[in-house]
Design a protein around this motif. Structure first.
Motif, PDB file in Angstrom:
ATOM      1  N   VAL A 133       2.742   7.372  17.466  1.00  0.00           N
ATOM      2  CA  VAL A 133       1.698   8.296  17.904  1.00  0.00           C
ATOM      3  C   VAL A 133       2.056   9.704  17.454  1.00  0.00           C
ATOM      4  O   VAL A 133       1.204  10.473  16.983  1.00  0.00           O
ATOM      5  CB  VAL A 133       1.530   8.246  19.436  1.00  0.00           C
ATOM      6  N   ASN A 134       3.334  10.036  17.573  1.00  0.00           N
ATOM      7  CA  ASN A 134       3.807  11.355  17.157  1.00  0.00           C
ATOM      8  C   ASN A 134       3.580  11.587  15.661  1.00  0.00           C
ATOM      9  O   ASN A 134       3.218  12.681  15.229  1.00  0.00           O
ATOM     10  CB  ASN A 134       5.295  11.496  17.493  1.00  0.00           C
ATOM     11  N   ILE A 135       3.790  10.546  14.866  1.00  0.00           N
ATOM     12  CA  ILE A 135       3.567  10.656  13.418  1.00  0.00           C
ATOM     13  C   ILE A 135       2.096  10.916  13.114  1.00  0.00           C
ATOM     14  O   ILE A 135       1.760  11.782  12.303  1.00  0.00           O
ATOM     15  CB  ILE A 135       4.048   9.379  12.700  1.00  0.00           C
ATOM     16  N   ILE A 181       0.834  -1.210   0.000  1.00  0.00           N
ATOM     17  CA  ILE A 181       0.000   0.000   0.000  1.00  0.00           C
ATOM     18  C   ILE A 181       0.864   1.254   0.000  1.00  0.00           C
ATOM     19  O   ILE A 181       0.638   2.190  -0.767  1.00  0.00           O
ATOM     20  CB  ILE A 181      -0.942  -0.001   1.221  1.00  0.00           C
ATOM     21  N   SER A 182       1.883   1.288   0.899  1.00  0.00           N
ATOM     22  CA  SER A 182       2.699   2.499   1.049  1.00  0.00           C
ATOM     23  C   SER A 182       3.543   2.798  -0.186  1.00  0.00           C
ATOM     24  O   SER A 182       3.926   3.945  -0.422  1.00  0.00           O
ATOM     25  CB  SER A 182       3.606   2.378   2.281  1.00  0.00           C
ATOM     26  N   GLY A 190       1.400  10.421  -1.024  1.00  0.00           N
ATOM     27  CA  GLY A 190       1.401   8.973  -1.091  1.00  0.00           C
ATOM     28  C   GLY A 190       0.644   8.354   0.073  1.00  0.00           C
ATOM     29  O   GLY A 190      -0.200   8.998   0.710  1.00  0.00           O
ATOM     30  N   PHE A 191       0.965   7.094   0.364  1.00  0.00           N
ATOM     31  CA  PHE A 191       0.228   6.323   1.376  1.00  0.00           C
ATOM     32  C   PHE A 191       1.151   5.854   2.505  1.00  0.00           C
ATOM     33  O   PHE A 191       0.885   4.832   3.145  1.00  0.00           O
ATOM     34  CB  PHE A 191      -0.443   5.117   0.715  1.00  0.00           C
ATOM     35  N   HIS A 192       2.224   6.612   2.756  1.00  0.00           N
ATOM     36  CA  HIS A 192       3.221   6.171   3.724  1.00  0.00           C
ATOM     37  C   HIS A 192       2.693   6.111   5.157  1.00  0.00           C
ATOM     38  O   HIS A 192       3.186   5.338   5.975  1.00  0.00           O
ATOM     39  CB  HIS A 192       4.440   7.092   3.676  1.00  0.00           C
ATOM     40  N   ARG A 193       1.698   6.938   5.473  1.00  0.00           N
ATOM     41  CA  ARG A 193       1.238   6.991   6.862  1.00  0.00           C
ATOM     42  C   ARG A 193       0.518   5.718   7.289  1.00  0.00           C
ATOM     43  O   ARG A 193       0.291   5.492   8.487  1.00  0.00           O
ATOM     44  CB  ARG A 193       0.336   8.211   7.055  1.00  0.00           C
ATOM     45  N   VAL A 194       0.196   4.850   6.348  1.00  0.00           N
ATOM     46  CA  VAL A 194      -0.416   3.575   6.701  1.00  0.00           C
ATOM     47  C   VAL A 194       0.535   2.753   7.563  1.00  0.00           C
ATOM     48  O   VAL A 194       0.109   1.905   8.360  1.00  0.00           O
ATOM     49  CB  VAL A 194      -0.826   2.793   5.423  1.00  0.00           C
ATOM     50  N   HIS A 236       7.659  24.781  10.026  1.00  0.00           N
ATOM     51  CA  HIS A 236       6.875  23.615  10.446  1.00  0.00           C
ATOM     52  C   HIS A 236       7.581  22.354   9.941  1.00  0.00           C
ATOM     53  O   HIS A 236       7.988  22.296   8.781  1.00  0.00           O
ATOM     54  CB  HIS A 236       5.459  23.662   9.885  1.00  0.00           C
ATOM     55  N   ILE A 237       7.727  21.373  10.821  1.00  0.00           N
ATOM     56  CA  ILE A 237       8.350  20.099  10.457  1.00  0.00           C
ATOM     57  C   ILE A 237       7.458  18.969  10.959  1.00  0.00           C
ATOM     58  O   ILE A 237       7.017  18.983  12.110  1.00  0.00           O
ATOM     59  CB  ILE A 237       9.758  19.956  11.079  1.00  0.00           C
ATOM     60  N   TRP A 238       7.199  17.976  10.107  1.00  0.00           N
ATOM     61  CA  TRP A 238       6.420  16.825  10.542  1.00  0.00           C
ATOM     62  C   TRP A 238       6.831  15.601   9.733  1.00  0.00           C
ATOM     63  O   TRP A 238       7.398  15.716   8.649  1.00  0.00           O
ATOM     64  CB  TRP A 238       4.924  17.098  10.416  1.00  0.00           C
ATOM     65  N   ASP A 239       6.555  14.435  10.304  1.00  0.00           N
ATOM     66  CA  ASP A 239       6.907  13.167   9.666  1.00  0.00           C
ATOM     67  C   ASP A 239       5.683  12.576   8.976  1.00  0.00           C
ATOM     68  O   ASP A 239       4.617  12.438   9.592  1.00  0.00           O
ATOM     69  CB  ASP A 239       7.436  12.168  10.692  1.00  0.00           C
ATOM     70  N   ILE A 240       5.855  12.215   7.706  1.00  0.00           N
ATOM     71  CA  ILE A 240       4.813  11.489   6.990  1.00  0.00           C
ATOM     72  C   ILE A 240       4.840  10.019   7.406  1.00  0.00           C
ATOM     73  O   ILE A 240       3.818   9.373   7.602  1.00  0.00           O
ATOM     74  CB  ILE A 240       5.006  11.605   5.470  1.00  0.00           C
ATOM     75  N   CYS A 241       6.058   9.496   7.530  1.00  0.00           N
ATOM     76  CA  CYS A 241       6.276   8.138   8.007  1.00  0.00           C
ATOM     77  C   CYS A 241       7.673   8.113   8.627  1.00  0.00           C
ATOM     78  O   CYS A 241       8.270   9.164   8.854  1.00  0.00           O
ATOM     79  CB  CYS A 241       6.138   7.114   6.875  1.00  0.00           C
TER      80      CYS A 241
END
Length: 291
Positions: A205-207, A69-70, A81-85, A234-239
């Motif tokens: 959880v942070n992601i 999926i990812s 994309g679908f990395h957060r799965v 702003h910084i954030w993680d997709i996966c």
């Protein structure tokens, strides 16, 4: 791309897939060993291992689906994309693991209170068989830095240490004639498993909360040493292997596009030190008009 190279690449991909299937089968075999041991002896030490082995077997089996999926290409509705799965799977698995571990701890306490006689022989035998199987699993599993299997490889090394502890506590009662060592070993194994997975739970959880393990304040201070007008970072993680950053920067209105491109590359260079691999910079003129 030459036909020879295409065939070689396909062979490598098949080899990796085949190895990961073998690893998944080994995890299920180990689970079966300790499940049989628990059903045969009611040993709480075996039950503690079952809770961990079940989650691991489910995890490595579901990774095949998650990777499929990812790795799907982006579309008009999923631009990242679908990395957060990946994070969603990990949270689900860890929640299941905590529930099973809690059940294991409660059942172990009940067995301890009632003083039910237990046998450690089958637990020791299961641990002896499981240790070489885990070693084989560690060798066959994919070691790619960006792969979910990389996490399972590291976890497999932790499992080896746990299995040695299980073997020790299942053999000690034969020498010290105390069944309470099995209960003690069960609690120790549960504690090690829960403690060892705390960072993975926190990270995922942070992601899902669109956070990151890096300090935005620290990164912004580092960028401002070279570009004082940077703000709204702003910084954030997709996966676990894709980190995104956006920021605003005030500039003189007479700057040329070529100069802006140079500034952008310098900012990307700084952010790459913090694992950021996708950057969006919004330039703003000093008079407040966006460029």
């Amino acid at each position: 791309m030459s036909q020879h190279y295409t065939k070689k690449l396909s062979k490598i991909k098949w080899s990796r897939s085949e190895n990961n299937v073998i690893t998944a089968l080994l995890y299920w075999i180990i689970l079966g060993l300790f499940l049989y041991s628990y059903l045969e002896s009611d040993n709480p030490l075996s039950l503690s291992v079952v809770s961990d082995r079940l989650v691991d077997a489910l995890s490595i089996s579901m990774i095949f689906l998650v990777n499929r999926i990812s790795n799907k290409p982006t579309d008009e509705f999923h631009s990242y994309g679908f990395h957060r799965v990946e994070a969603l799977l990990n949270i689900t698995i860890i929640t299941l693991f905590i529930a099973i571990s809690a059940y294991s701890a409660i059942l172990t306490t009940e067995l301890l209170i009632h003083g039910i006689p237990i046998s450690s022989g089958s637990t020791a035998l299961s641990a002896i068989i499981a240790i070489p199987l885990l070693i084989v699993a560690g060798v066959t599993i994919e070691h790619d830095e960006k792969s979910n299997f990389r996490i399972m490889f590291i976890h497999t090394l932790q499992d080896l240490a746990i299995m040695i502890i299980v073997l020790a506590f299942s053999l000690l009662p034969f020498y010290f004639f105390s069944q309470y060592l099995d209960y003690l070993g069960s609690y120790i194994v549960l504690f090690i498993i829960l403690y060892g997975n705390r960072n993975m739970f926190r990270r995922n959880v942070n992601i899902l909360l669109e956070g990151s393990s890096v300090s935005v304040k620290e990164v912004e201070e580092m960028i401002r040493k070279e570009f004082p007008s940077v703000h709204h970072l702003h910084i954030w993680d997709i996966c676990q292997h894709q980190r995104v950053a956006t920021l605003h920067m005030s500039i003189p209105s007479q700057m040329q596009i070529g100069e802006l491109d140079s500034v952008r590359k310098d900012i990307e260079r700084i952010l790459s030190k913090y694992g950021v691999n996708h950057v969006t910079v919004q330039f703003e003129s000093n008079n407040g008009d966006n460029i």
